[in-house]
Enzyme design. Structure first.
Site, PDB file in Angstrom:
ATOM      1  N   ALA A  51     -21.113 -23.734  11.501  1.00  0.00           N
ATOM      2  CA  ALA A  51     -21.245 -24.980  11.571  1.00  0.00           C
ATOM      3  C   ALA A  51     -21.648 -24.704  13.689  1.00  0.00           C
ATOM      4  O   ALA A  51     -22.002 -26.066  13.990  1.00  0.00           O
ATOM      5  CB  ALA A  51     -20.650 -26.015  11.235  1.00  0.00           C
ATOM      6  N   ALA A  52     -21.175 -23.833  14.642  1.00  0.00           N
ATOM      7  CA  ALA A  52     -21.209 -23.857  16.225  1.00  0.00           C
ATOM      8  C   ALA A  52     -22.744 -23.936  16.211  1.00  0.00           C
ATOM      9  O   ALA A  52     -22.983 -24.982  17.364  1.00  0.00           O
ATOM     10  CB  ALA A  52     -21.057 -22.610  16.358  1.00  0.00           C
ATOM     11  N   GLY A  53     -23.778 -23.299  15.672  1.00  0.00           N
ATOM     12  CA  GLY A  53     -25.309 -23.536  15.744  1.00  0.00           C
ATOM     13  C   GLY A  53     -25.421 -24.782  15.866  1.00  0.00           C
ATOM     14  O   GLY A  53     -26.835 -25.742  16.328  1.00  0.00           O
ATOM     15  N   ASP A  54     -24.577 -25.464  14.323  1.00  0.00           N
ATOM     16  CA  ASP A  54     -25.393 -26.790  13.702  1.00  0.00           C
ATOM     17  C   ASP A  54     -24.931 -27.669  15.263  1.00  0.00           C
ATOM     18  O   ASP A  54     -25.716 -29.019  15.491  1.00  0.00           O
ATOM     19  CB  ASP A  54     -24.935 -27.349  13.132  1.00  0.00           C
ATOM     20  CG  ASP A  54     -25.482 -26.237  11.301  1.00  0.00           C
ATOM     21  OD1 ASP A  54     -26.554 -25.723  11.638  1.00  0.00           O
ATOM     22  OD2 ASP A  54     -24.563 -26.396  10.008  1.00  0.00           O
TER      23      ASP A  54
END
Length: 294
Positions: free
Chosen positions: A240-243
Site C-alpha cells: 500500500a505504499a503506492g496507495d
C-alpha cells in the site's frame, strides 16, 4: 471533498523469510488480517492526510464486510456510498518477505458486482474536488465514473493497477495517471520510465511514475518535468505504499499545492508507510507527514 470509487478487500497477510517459488512450500512466521483494497487504502490515506473523503464501492454481507465498513468509519470516511451485497467481500492474499517485498493475489468478491456508479455515486462525484480510481472494479464501472467526473470538471487520478490494456475513453477522462514503473511499462511497452512517461503524455494531461526507492518521475503535456527523490528509510512492508502516495498526492493537489510540493508531500507519506506493517494500518497522519517533510 475527495471521492474514491474503488475496491475494498480484506488483506490476508502472511509474513515469510522468502516468498515461495512455484511448487514450493515455505513456513511463515506470522499471519494477520488487515482491511485493505486499493480503493479503501487510498481513501484512508487521503483522510489521514487531511481530506474529507467519501468512499463509493461494495462489500459482502460477511464478517469481512462489516469489519471493512467499521475501519472506514473509524478513519472518518463517509460510507453512505458503500453498498452491501449478498455473498463474500473481496480479499487479497499477500505474502510479505523479510526484505519488505510483497506478492498479491486479489479475489474481487463484492467488488465485482460494481458495474457502474449509482445515482448517489454520481452526485458525490460531481461535488468532489478530486476522484480517485483504480482497476480492481470492473473496467466499465471505472470508465463510467471517470467520464462522470470529466463532465463535472472534477480532476481524475487513476492508479492503473492491476495493469491491463486501457480504452481511449478512460485515458480521455483522466487528469493524472499514477502507475509504478512496472505498470507504466506494461501499459506503454516502453523499456525505461522516461520513455514510458513520454508515451503516457500522448494520452493523458499529466503522469507520475513511482519508482520505489528511486523516487518519482513527473511530466505534463505543457513540458514540465520533475524527478523527486525518495525519502531514504529501511522498508519493513511496502504493501500500500503506492496507495498512500496517491492519496496524499490528491490531497495536496486539491489544496492547491504545486506539483513539486505535492510530490514531496506524497513521497514523505509513502516513506512513512513502508516503515510499518500492513496496508491501512501503515498510513501516516497529516501531522506525521508535515513533521517529516524534508
Amino acid at each position: 471533498m475527495i471521492s474514491v470509487f474503488g475496491s475494498a478487500n480484506m488483506d490476508l497477510v502472511a509474513y515469510v523469510s522468502q516468498a515461495p517459488k512455484r511448487g514450493e512450500t515455505v513456513t511463515g512466521h506470522r499471519f494477520r488480517t488487515v482491511p485493505g483494497g486499493k480503493g479503501a487504502n487510498q481513501a484512508i490515506a487521503a483522510a489521514r492526510a487531511g481530506a474529507q473523503v467519501a468512499f463509493l464501492g461494495a462489500v459482502g454481507d460477511d464478517g469481512f464486510g462489516a469489519e471493512m465498513r467499521a475501519t472506514l468509519v473509524e478513519a472518518g470516511i463517509d460510507v453512505r456510498g458503500l453498498r452491501q451485497v449478498p455473498g463474500p467481500s473481496g480479499i487479497a492474499h499477500i505474502v510479505v518477505d523479510d526484505a519488505g517485498g510483497n506478492s498479491i493475489i486479489v479475489v474481487p468478491g463484492a467488488n465485482g458486482t460494481v458495474t457502474g456508479p449509482s445515482g448517489e455515486d454520481l452526485a458525490a462525484i460531481a461535488r468532489s474536488e478530486a476522484l480517485l480510481l483504480q482497476l480492481e472494479l470492473p473496467l466499465e464501472a471505472v470508465v463510467a465514473a471517470a467520464q462522470a467526473a470529466q463532465v463535472s470538471g472534477v480532476p481524475v487520478f487513476l492508479t492503473p493497477a492491476p495493469a491491463r490494456p486501457l480504452p481511449d475513453e478512460l485515458f480521455d477522462a483522466v487528469t493524472t495517471i499514477v502507475p509504478n514503473e512496472h505498470e507504466a511499462a506494461a501499459i506503454t511497452g516502453a523499456t525505461t520510465p522516461e520513455a514510458a512517461l513520454d508515451a503516457l503524455l500522448e494520452r493523458v494531461q499529466e503522469a507520475v511514475i513511482t519508482l520505489g526507492s528511486e523516487g518519482a518521475l513527473y511530466g505534463s503535456r505543457s513540458g514540465e518535468r520533475l524527478r523527486v527523490p525518495a525519502v531514504k528509510v529501511d522498508a519493513v512492508d511496502t504493501t500500500a505504499a503506492g496507495d498512500t502516495f496517491v492519496g496524499a498526492l490528491a490531497v495536496a493537489r486539491s489544496e492547491g499545492q504545486g506539483m513539486a510540493d505535492a510530490l514531496a508531500f506524497a513521497s514523505t507519506a509513502a516513506a512513512l508507510s513502508v516503515q510499518r506493517e500492513g496496508a491501512s494500518t501503515s498510513m501516516p497522519t497529516r501531522h506525521e507527514i508535515e513533521n517529516t517533510l524534508p
